[in-house]
Each structure stands twice: as structure tokens, then as C-alpha cells.
Motif scaffolding. Structure first.
Motif, PDB file in Angstrom:
ATOM      1  N   GLY A  69     -11.795 -47.904 -67.641  1.00 53.97           N
ATOM      2  CA  GLY A  69     -11.393 -49.162 -67.102  1.00 53.97           C
ATOM      3  C   GLY A  69     -11.553 -49.578 -65.805  1.00 53.97           C
ATOM      4  O   GLY A  69     -11.259 -50.464 -64.929  1.00 53.97           O
ATOM      5  N   LEU A  70     -12.343 -48.556 -65.062  1.00 58.93           N
ATOM      6  CA  LEU A  70     -12.689 -48.733 -63.559  1.00 58.93           C
ATOM      7  C   LEU A  70     -13.973 -49.651 -63.378  1.00 58.93           C
ATOM      8  O   LEU A  70     -14.834 -49.758 -64.414  1.00 58.93           O
ATOM      9  CB  LEU A  70     -13.309 -47.453 -63.008  1.00 58.93           C
ATOM     10  CG  LEU A  70     -12.175 -46.566 -62.495  1.00 58.93           C
ATOM     11  CD1 LEU A  70     -12.516 -45.273 -61.820  1.00 58.93           C
ATOM     12  CD2 LEU A  70     -11.010 -47.275 -61.728  1.00 58.93           C
ATOM     13  N   ARG A  71     -14.225 -50.146 -62.499  1.00 56.92           N
ATOM     14  CA  ARG A  71     -15.186 -50.916 -62.205  1.00 56.92           C
ATOM     15  C   ARG A  71     -16.410 -50.035 -61.768  1.00 56.92           C
ATOM     16  O   ARG A  71     -16.116 -49.051 -61.334  1.00 56.92           O
ATOM     17  CB  ARG A  71     -15.215 -52.293 -61.170  1.00 56.92           C
ATOM     18  CG  ARG A  71     -14.258 -53.139 -61.257  1.00 56.92           C
ATOM     19  CD  ARG A  71     -14.268 -54.343 -60.293  1.00 56.92           C
ATOM     20  NE  ARG A  71     -13.351 -53.484 -58.934  1.00 56.92           N
ATOM     21  CZ  ARG A  71     -13.581 -54.290 -57.771  1.00 56.92           C
ATOM     22  NH1 ARG A  71     -13.798 -55.419 -57.743  1.00 56.92           N
ATOM     23  NH2 ARG A  71     -13.095 -53.498 -56.709  1.00 56.92           N
ATOM     24  N   MET A  72     -17.631 -50.540 -61.910  1.00 54.38           N
ATOM     25  CA  MET A  72     -18.815 -49.584 -61.733  1.00 54.38           C
ATOM     26  C   MET A  72     -18.889 -49.046 -60.383  1.00 54.38           C
ATOM     27  O   MET A  72     -19.086 -47.856 -60.187  1.00 54.38           O
ATOM     28  CB  MET A  72     -20.114 -50.464 -62.209  1.00 54.38           C
ATOM     29  CG  MET A  72     -21.373 -49.483 -62.101  1.00 54.38           C
ATOM     30  SD  MET A  72     -21.621 -48.537 -63.496  1.00 54.38           S
ATOM     31  CE  MET A  72     -22.334 -49.803 -64.643  1.00 54.38           C
ATOM     32  N   LYS A  73     -18.837 -50.100 -59.190  1.00 52.54           N
ATOM     33  CA  LYS A  73     -18.678 -49.464 -58.023  1.00 52.54           C
ATOM     34  C   LYS A  73     -17.865 -48.617 -57.714  1.00 52.54           C
ATOM     35  O   LYS A  73     -17.908 -47.636 -57.129  1.00 52.54           O
ATOM     36  CB  LYS A  73     -18.500 -50.897 -57.010  1.00 52.54           C
ATOM     37  CG  LYS A  73     -20.081 -51.671 -57.189  1.00 52.54           C
ATOM     38  CD  LYS A  73     -19.815 -52.739 -56.066  1.00 52.54           C
ATOM     39  CE  LYS A  73     -21.044 -53.374 -55.893  1.00 52.54           C
ATOM     40  NZ  LYS A  73     -20.796 -54.743 -54.982  1.00 52.54           N
ATOM     41  N   GLU A  74     -16.310 -48.914 -58.273  1.00 53.27           N
ATOM     42  CA  GLU A  74     -15.505 -47.881 -57.838  1.00 53.27           C
ATOM     43  C   GLU A  74     -15.650 -46.643 -58.491  1.00 53.27           C
ATOM     44  O   GLU A  74     -15.380 -45.501 -58.023  1.00 53.27           O
ATOM     45  CB  GLU A  74     -13.896 -48.421 -58.540  1.00 53.27           C
ATOM     46  CG  GLU A  74     -13.507 -49.589 -57.636  1.00 53.27           C
ATOM     47  CD  GLU A  74     -12.113 -50.190 -58.510  1.00 53.27           C
ATOM     48  OE1 GLU A  74     -12.222 -49.948 -59.727  1.00 53.27           O
ATOM     49  OE2 GLU A  74     -11.607 -51.020 -58.018  1.00 53.27           O
ATOM     50  N   ALA A  75     -16.158 -46.549 -59.842  1.00 51.75           N
ATOM     51  CA  ALA A  75     -16.552 -45.247 -60.617  1.00 51.75           C
ATOM     52  C   ALA A  75     -17.585 -44.542 -59.755  1.00 51.75           C
ATOM     53  O   ALA A  75     -17.380 -43.346 -59.800  1.00 51.75           O
ATOM     54  CB  ALA A  75     -17.041 -45.448 -62.082  1.00 51.75           C
ATOM     55  N   ALA A  76     -18.607 -45.270 -59.457  1.00 51.71           N
ATOM     56  CA  ALA A  76     -19.726 -44.474 -58.490  1.00 51.71           C
ATOM     57  C   ALA A  76     -19.003 -43.808 -57.322  1.00 51.71           C
ATOM     58  O   ALA A  76     -19.455 -42.880 -56.879  1.00 51.71           O
ATOM     59  CB  ALA A  76     -20.895 -45.543 -58.479  1.00 51.71           C
ATOM     60  N   ALA A  77     -18.178 -44.821 -56.556  1.00 48.49           N
ATOM     61  CA  ALA A  77     -17.580 -44.059 -55.392  1.00 48.49           C
ATOM     62  C   ALA A  77     -17.005 -42.989 -55.670  1.00 48.49           C
ATOM     63  O   ALA A  77     -16.820 -41.958 -55.000  1.00 48.49           O
ATOM     64  CB  ALA A  77     -16.972 -45.450 -54.587  1.00 48.49           C
ATOM     65  N   SER A  78     -16.041 -43.075 -56.803  1.00 46.66           N
ATOM     66  CA  SER A  78     -15.096 -41.900 -56.868  1.00 46.66           C
ATOM     67  C   SER A  78     -16.023 -40.415 -57.340  1.00 46.66           C
ATOM     68  O   SER A  78     -15.603 -39.312 -56.798  1.00 46.66           O
ATOM     69  CB  SER A  78     -14.182 -42.196 -58.277  1.00 46.66           C
ATOM     70  OG  SER A  78     -13.351 -41.227 -58.407  1.00 46.66           O
ATOM     71  N   VAL A  79     -17.064 -40.590 -58.232  1.00 44.69           N
ATOM     72  CA  VAL A  79     -17.794 -39.603 -58.527  1.00 44.69           C
ATOM     73  C   VAL A  79     -18.695 -38.995 -57.423  1.00 44.69           C
ATOM     74  O   VAL A  79     -18.807 -37.881 -57.185  1.00 44.69           O
ATOM     75  CB  VAL A  79     -18.895 -40.017 -59.689  1.00 44.69           C
ATOM     76  CG1 VAL A  79     -19.576 -38.770 -60.240  1.00 44.69           C
ATOM     77  CG2 VAL A  79     -17.973 -40.389 -60.938  1.00 44.69           C
TER      78      VAL A  79
END
Length: 272
Positions: free
Chosen positions: A243-253
Motif C-alpha cells: 500500500g505504500l507509494r513507490m517514493k515512500e517505499a524507496a525512502a523507507s528502505v
């Protein structure tokens, strides 16, 4: 002085002799919920009614200064509904204000849901971190859990029965369905239960509904080895699927692994 007094988290038999004596002699009590405190005093056989001041999450910063000034002349006992004040409960701003004002703060130690759950979990106890309640917002919760993916210490969380199923599912996504964990509910109460197992199995179990006060204990990351880019990209795609947006997921990882945010984002785009 200010006296932080730990109260039973379930079983009234855990009230120490020192706690009962402190409450019996108290002239002023700052309480998270004055109704709960009145019930506690009655249950412990304390007939003298001290002055009660409401101190909860909505007013503690505004009232801290007044209570500190009051504590210059009288002892003020601080109670939360259960457990130790200031630990995921009201108290921290008051202690901070007292320290800055030079007012003495002491503790009547007692029950702690964090330590009780940790001890019962069957997971390593030599190093741990308390993470409190995960965010109620799904996106924020998943981002926080993703940032803890490589945490080596055992993690302790609180959660409500209304969100436990989704939180365990998010934990299984963030840490992997095979990560060891324990769900501890109704600690020290009649229906105390500790359910241990992989996060995936616990998430399936919780989907049927879980009641009571809940602590979740999750084992730390089993390896110090950092993720390579391919594994990081795969992790980004898992978060996107949850459910995360791509940018948010990349930032989190990126935050949890040290891998390049741009490389993760571009790699995930290419892999879709």
C-alpha cells in the motif's frame, strides 16, 4: 517531591506494600484518570480521599508547571491507569519540567507491561527496544516498521485489539512472515495468554479477533549483513504491494539499509 508510582497492570495482588503506604499517606495525587484512581484506592482499602488532579495526555504539558510548583511544598504522587508513569503514559513532560526546576523526582517501582511481556515472550532479553503504539495510520505504521527491518534488538510494541490483526499483518510484511514473535494479552489477569510463533501465523490467528490489553514482542533481525541492491529493490516492491507509494517505499528502505534512495526507486520502476 514528585513520586512516580507504578500500579498493577491487572492483578491487584501485585500492589506492593510500599505503594499502598504511599497512597495511604498521599495528600495530592496527579492521576491519568481520577475515576480509575478512586476505584484503585477503594480496592486497596484506602479510605482517606486525597486531593486528585487530572494529568493526562491532553493536558500534561499545560499542567506540568503547576504540579511542579505544588511539589515544592507537598509530595505529589503520580499515577497512570496501569503500570509505570511516563512509559507510554503521561509523566514525561512532568519529569522533564521537574528536573529543569530542580524539584526532586523519585519512584515507587512496580509492574511493567513492557518487561512482563519481554520476559514471557521466549525471545532474547539481553538487548531490547520499546517502540510503544504503532501509528494508527496505515502508511505511517508501515513506514515505521520498514525502518525497523534491520533492528537487531528484540522489539516490544503496544497495540489495541481493534488494530492488532492489521498491525501483525504489516509486521509480517515488514519483517518477513517467518520472524519469531509473541502476542501477550491480558497480562497478570485471569485470561492471560501468550501466543508465540512466526509473524505470519500470528497474523492469521489474530484475523479472527483478539481481545484485551495487548503487547507484541518481535525478535530482532537475525543478520548484520546489509541488503544488496537487488534485495532492497525487492523490499521496495513488497512495501508498494502493501500500500505504500513507490517514493515512500524507496525512502523507507533507504533509511533502514543505507542503500541509495534513487537507486532503489529506479530499480523498483525497472522491475515492475
Amino acid at each position: 517531591m514528585i513520586i512516580l508510582a507504578a500500579t498493577p497492570i491487572g492483578n491487584l495482588g501485585d500492589a506492593s506494600t510500599r505503594l499502598i503506604e504511599t497512597l495511604r499517606n498521599a495528600a495530592v495525587i496527579a492521576a491519568e484518570d481520577t475515576r480509575t484512581t478512586i476505584h484503585l484506592l477503594r480496592a486497596l482499602g484506602i479510605e482517606e480521599r486525597p486531593r486528585l488532579i487530572a494529568l493526562h495526555e491532553h493536558n500534561e504539558r499545560e499542567r506540568a508547571g503547576d504540579i511542579v510548583e505544588l511539589a515544592r511544598d507537598d509530595d505529589v504522587v503520580v499515577l497512570t491507569d496501569a503500570g509505570m508513569p511516563a512509559i507510554s503514559d503521561p509523566g514525561f513532560p512532568l519529569v522533564q519540567a521537574a528536573a529543569e526546576a530542580g524539584v526532586t523526582v523519585t519512584v515507587v517501582p512496580g509492574p511493567s507491561a513492557v518487561l512482563t511481556a519481554l520476559a514471557l515472550s521466549g525471545l532474547p532479553t539481553d538487548r531490547f527496544t520499546f517502540e510503544g503504539f504503532p501509528s494508527r495510520k496505515g502508511g505511517d505504521r508501515r513506514r515505521t516498521l520498514a525502518s525497523l527491518q534491520t533492528e537487531r534488538r528484540t522489539m516490544v510494541f503496544f497495540e489495541s485489539p481493534h488494530r492488532i490483526a492489521q498491525t501483525l499483518a504489516d509486521m509480517a510484511d515488514a519483517f518477513g512472515p517467518d520472524r519469531s514473535a509473541a502476542v501477550c494479552r491480558e497480562l497478570t489477569k485471569l485470561h492471560e495468554e501468550v501466543r508465540r510463533g512466526p509473524l505470519g501465523e500470528l497474523a492469521d490467528w489474530a484475523a479472527e479477533g483478539v481481545r484485551g490489553e495487548i503487547c507484541v514482542v518481535v525478535g530482532g533481525s537475525p543478520s548484520d549483513a546489509p541488503l544488496d541492491l537487488d534485495a532492497g529493490v525487492a523490499r521496495v516492491l513488497e512495501l508498494v504491494a502493501s500500500g505504500l507509494r513507490m517514493k515512500e517505499a524507496a525512502a523507507s528502505v533507504s533509511e533502514s539499509t543505507g542503500l541509495s534512495r534513487r537507486a532503489l526507486y529506479e530499480g523498483a520502476l525497472a522491475a515492475r
